[in-house]
Design a protein around this motif. Structure first.
Motif, PDB file in Angstrom:
ATOM      1  N   CYS A  29      18.747  14.566  24.840  1.00  0.00           N
ATOM      2  CA  CYS A  29      19.886  13.992  24.108  1.00  0.00           C
ATOM      3  C   CYS A  29      20.000  12.486  24.363  1.00  0.00           C
ATOM      4  N   TYR A  32      17.112  10.628  22.531  1.00  0.00           N
ATOM      5  CA  TYR A  32      17.441  10.535  21.105  1.00  0.00           C
ATOM      6  C   TYR A  32      18.465   9.424  20.880  1.00  0.00           C
ATOM      7  N   THR A  33      19.493   9.389  21.709  1.00  0.00           N
ATOM      8  CA  THR A  33      20.552   8.381  21.578  1.00  0.00           C
ATOM      9  C   THR A  33      20.009   6.969  21.797  1.00  0.00           C
ATOM     10  N   LYS A  38      22.766   6.990  18.234  1.00  0.00           N
ATOM     11  CA  LYS A  38      23.777   8.024  18.015  1.00  0.00           C
ATOM     12  C   LYS A  38      23.290   9.305  18.669  1.00  0.00           C
ATOM     13  N   HIS A  39      24.218  10.157  19.027  1.00  0.00           N
ATOM     14  CA  HIS A  39      23.882  11.425  19.674  1.00  0.00           C
ATOM     15  C   HIS A  39      23.339  12.397  18.631  1.00  0.00           C
ATOM     16  N   PRO A  40      22.339  13.218  18.964  1.00  0.00           N
ATOM     17  CA  PRO A  40      21.774  14.129  17.965  1.00  0.00           C
ATOM     18  C   PRO A  40      22.783  15.155  17.437  1.00  0.00           C
ATOM     19  N   PHE A  41      23.820  15.431  18.213  1.00  0.00           N
ATOM     20  CA  PHE A  41      24.804  16.436  17.804  1.00  0.00           C
ATOM     21  C   PHE A  41      26.203  15.843  17.671  1.00  0.00           C
ATOM     22  N   MET A  44      28.248  17.469  14.894  1.00  0.00           N
ATOM     23  CA  MET A  44      27.858  18.852  14.702  1.00  0.00           C
ATOM     24  C   MET A  44      28.805  19.801  15.436  1.00  0.00           C
ATOM     25  N   SER A  48      25.412  24.200  15.855  1.00  0.00           N
ATOM     26  CA  SER A  48      24.310  23.240  15.696  1.00  0.00           C
ATOM     27  C   SER A  48      23.567  23.035  17.006  1.00  0.00           C
ATOM     28  N   ILE A  49      24.302  23.001  18.092  1.00  0.00           N
ATOM     29  CA  ILE A  49      23.660  22.854  19.401  1.00  0.00           C
ATOM     30  C   ILE A  49      22.856  24.100  19.726  1.00  0.00           C
ATOM     31  N   TYR A  54      19.365  19.267  14.324  1.00  0.00           N
ATOM     32  CA  TYR A  54      19.551  17.822  14.267  1.00  0.00           C
ATOM     33  C   TYR A  54      18.447  17.267  13.384  1.00  0.00           C
ATOM     34  N   THR A  55      18.596  16.043  12.970  1.00  0.00           N
ATOM     35  CA  THR A  55      17.560  15.398  12.160  1.00  0.00           C
ATOM     36  C   THR A  55      17.278  14.015  12.722  1.00  0.00           C
TER      37      THR A  55
END
Length: 113
Positions: A29, A32-33, A38-41, A44, A48-49, A54-55
């Motif tokens: 996470c 990705y950030t 931005k946080h992947p979730f 969401m 979603s978690i 995530y995209t």
């Protein structure tokens, strides 16, 4: 709400063990950030978690190999998520790897020179 919480902590009905692999999820996470600011979730739901839905942004400068590292760290089932030691092997060999296999248990299978 804690967006870094992994699926095994969000959905106890899966009966997945809570091990040190939660840290791998959290580092995924963070990575990705750091890449996408931005946080992947961020926007969401818990579902979603649990599904690791995530995209990646369409226009980004990163190689597929780096995206695969994020993907493998954000594998929803901890059985298939690498350990921190497997991740260290991947990072140590990053520049020698042509690809990273996803959803495999054995670290040696992840390394594809």
């Amino acid at each position: 709400r804690n967006l870094n919480r992994p699926p095994e902590m969000c959905d106890p009905y899966q009966h997945w063990p809570v091990t040190e692999k939660v840290d791998v999820w959290m580092i995924g996470c963070i990575l990705y950030t750091l890449c996408f600011y931005k946080h992947p979730f961020m926007e969401m739901t818990k579902l979603s978690i649990v599904n690791a839905a995530y995209t990646f942004p369409k226009d980004h400068p990163y190689p597929e190999k780096l995206l695969d590292i994020i993907r493998i760290m954000l594998t929803p089932n901890p059985k298939f998520r690498p350990s921190i030691f497997e991740m260290c092997d991947i990072f140590d060999n990053y520049f020698n790897l042509t690809s990273i296999k996803l959803n495999v248990r054995n670290c040696n299978s992840n390394l594809n020179p």
